[in-house]
Write an enzyme that holds these catalytic residues in place. Structure first.
Site, PDB file in Angstrom:
ATOM      1  N   LYS A  11      -6.555  -2.597 -32.155  1.00  0.00           N
ATOM      2  CA  LYS A  11      -7.861  -3.142 -32.543  1.00  0.00           C
ATOM      3  C   LYS A  11      -7.851  -4.682 -32.572  1.00  0.00           C
ATOM      4  CE  LYS A  11      -9.342   0.918 -35.214  1.00  0.00           C
ATOM      5  NZ  LYS A  11      -9.887   1.398 -36.518  1.00  0.00           N
ATOM      6  N   TYR A  51     -17.752   5.081 -31.050  1.00  0.00           N
ATOM      7  CA  TYR A  51     -17.700   5.524 -32.455  1.00  0.00           C
ATOM      8  C   TYR A  51     -18.977   6.253 -32.885  1.00  0.00           C
ATOM      9  CZ  TYR A  51     -13.222   3.481 -33.935  1.00  0.00           C
ATOM     10  OH  TYR A  51     -11.882   3.220 -34.137  1.00  0.00           O
ATOM     11  N   HIS A 117      -6.429   2.640 -33.570  1.00  0.00           N
ATOM     12  CA  HIS A 117      -7.189   3.896 -33.512  1.00  0.00           C
ATOM     13  C   HIS A 117      -6.306   4.945 -32.851  1.00  0.00           C
ATOM     14  CE1 HIS A 117     -10.282   6.885 -32.580  1.00  0.00           C
ATOM     15  NE2 HIS A 117      -9.678   6.984 -31.411  1.00  0.00           N
TER      16      HIS A 117
HETATM   17  P1  DAT Z   1      -9.208   6.925 -38.506  1.00  0.00           P
HETATM   18  O1  DAT Z   1      -9.292   5.618 -37.764  1.00  0.00           O
HETATM   19  O2  DAT Z   1      -7.998   6.977 -39.403  1.00  0.00           O
HETATM   20  O3  DAT Z   1      -9.313   8.135 -37.610  1.00  0.00           O
HETATM   21  P2  DAT Z   1     -11.952   7.482 -39.335  1.00  0.00           P
HETATM   22  O4  DAT Z   1     -12.114   8.199 -38.040  1.00  0.00           O
HETATM   23  O5  DAT Z   1     -12.335   8.208 -40.593  1.00  0.00           O
HETATM   24  O6  DAT Z   1     -10.453   6.951 -39.523  1.00  0.00           O
HETATM   25  O7  DAT Z   1     -12.802   6.136 -39.311  1.00  0.00           O
HETATM   26  C1  DAT Z   1     -12.852   5.341 -38.145  1.00  0.00           C
HETATM   27  C2  DAT Z   1     -12.686   3.897 -38.546  1.00  0.00           C
HETATM   28  O8  DAT Z   1     -13.804   3.467 -39.325  1.00  0.00           O
HETATM   29  C3  DAT Z   1     -11.466   3.589 -39.431  1.00  0.00           C
HETATM   30  O9  DAT Z   1     -10.284   3.412 -38.688  1.00  0.00           O
HETATM   31  C4  DAT Z   1     -11.881   2.332 -40.127  1.00  0.00           C
HETATM   32  C5  DAT Z   1     -13.380   2.531 -40.324  1.00  0.00           C
HETATM   33  N1  DAT Z   1     -13.670   3.089 -41.638  1.00  0.00           N
HETATM   34  C6  DAT Z   1     -13.528   4.375 -42.044  1.00  0.00           C
HETATM   35  N2  DAT Z   1     -13.878   4.531 -43.325  1.00  0.00           N
HETATM   36  C7  DAT Z   1     -14.280   3.313 -43.741  1.00  0.00           C
HETATM   37  C8  DAT Z   1     -14.767   2.799 -44.982  1.00  0.00           C
HETATM   38  N3  DAT Z   1     -14.931   3.593 -46.050  1.00  0.00           N
HETATM   39  N4  DAT Z   1     -15.056   1.472 -45.041  1.00  0.00           N
HETATM   40  C9  DAT Z   1     -14.914   0.654 -43.971  1.00  0.00           C
HETATM   41  N5  DAT Z   1     -14.447   1.080 -42.772  1.00  0.00           N
HETATM   42  C10 DAT Z   1     -14.156   2.379 -42.669  1.00  0.00           C
HETATM   43 MG    MG Z   2     -10.877   8.882 -36.524  1.00  0.00          MG
END
Ligand code: DAT
Ligand code: MG
Length: 140
Positions: A11, A51, A117
Site C-alpha cells: 500500500k 474496494y 492487502h
Molecule cells: P483486511 O485488509 O485485513 O482484509 P478489511 O478487508 O476488513 O481488512 O478492510 C480493508 C481495509 O480497510 C483495511 O486493510 C484497512 C481499512 N479498514 C478496515 N477497517 C477499518 C476501520 N475501522 N477504520 C479505518 N480503516 C479501516
Molecule cells: Mg479484506
C-alpha cells in the site's frame, strides 16, 4: 495441500517509506513466490472499484483516498496454501492486534495505513488477480 495464488498489494504507506524489499522478504521467507508484480498509481475510481465490497462502510472514502494517494505495488503470490499463509504473514488488520513478526506488527502505521492487502478467500483471490493482471503477465 494445494498450490494457490493470491493477490497482494503493497500500500501507499509502504511504497512511500521505501519498504517494498523488506516486506517482500517476509513473503519469500514464508515460502511465497512473487510470480507477478507491477508498480502502479491507482485513480480514485480504480481504488473505489477494487474496494467496492466495503462501499457502505464508514471508512470507505478514507480508504479509497489513501489507496489512490501514492503508488502501490500489486503482486501475485504463489505457494502452498498461499491465501491463508499470506494473511498469516500480514497479521491482523489493526496493527495493535497483530502478532509479533508479522508485516503489520512491524510496519503498519494505523488501521487504515496498514501496509499490505491480501485476498481473503479463493473466489476473491481469483477476482482480485484478474482485476490487475492478464494471464500473459503471470509466470510460474
Ligand atoms: P483486511 O485488509 O485485513 O482484509 P478489511 O478487508 O476488513 O481488512 O478492510 C480493508 C481495509 O480497510 C483495511 O486493510 C484497512 C481499512 N479498514 C478496515 N477497517 C477499518 C476501520 N475501522 N477504520 C479505518 N480503516 C479501516
Ligand atoms: Mg479484506
Amino acid at each position: 495441500m494445494a498450490i494457490e495464488r493470491t493477490l497482494s498489494i503493497l500500500k501507499p504507506d509502504a511504497t512511500r517509506r521505501n519498504l517494498t524489499g523488506k516486506i517482500n522478504a517476509k513473503f519469500e521467507e514464508a515460502g511465497l513466490r512473487i510470480v507477478a508484480s507491477k508498480r502502479i498509481h491507482l485513480s480514485p475510481a480504480q481504488a473505489g472499484k477494487f474496494y467496492e465490497v466495503h462501499k457502505d462502510r464508514p471508512f470507505y472514502g478514507e480508504l479509497v483516498e489513501f489507496m489512490a494517494s501514492e503508488p502501490v505495488v500489486v503482486q501475485v503470490l504463489e505457494g502452498e496454501n498461499a491465501i491463508a499463509k499470506n494473511r498469516e504473514v500480514m497479521g491482523a488488520t489493526n496493527p495493535a492486534n497483530a502478532d509479533e513478526g508479522t508485516i503489520r506488527k512491524e510496519f503498519a502505521l494505523s488501521m487504515g495505513e496498514n501496509s499490505v492487502h491480501g485476498s481473503d478467500a479463493a473466489d476473491t483471490a481469483k477476482d482480485e488477480i484478474a482485476f490487475f493482471f492478464s494471464g500473459l503477465e503471470l509466470v510460474g
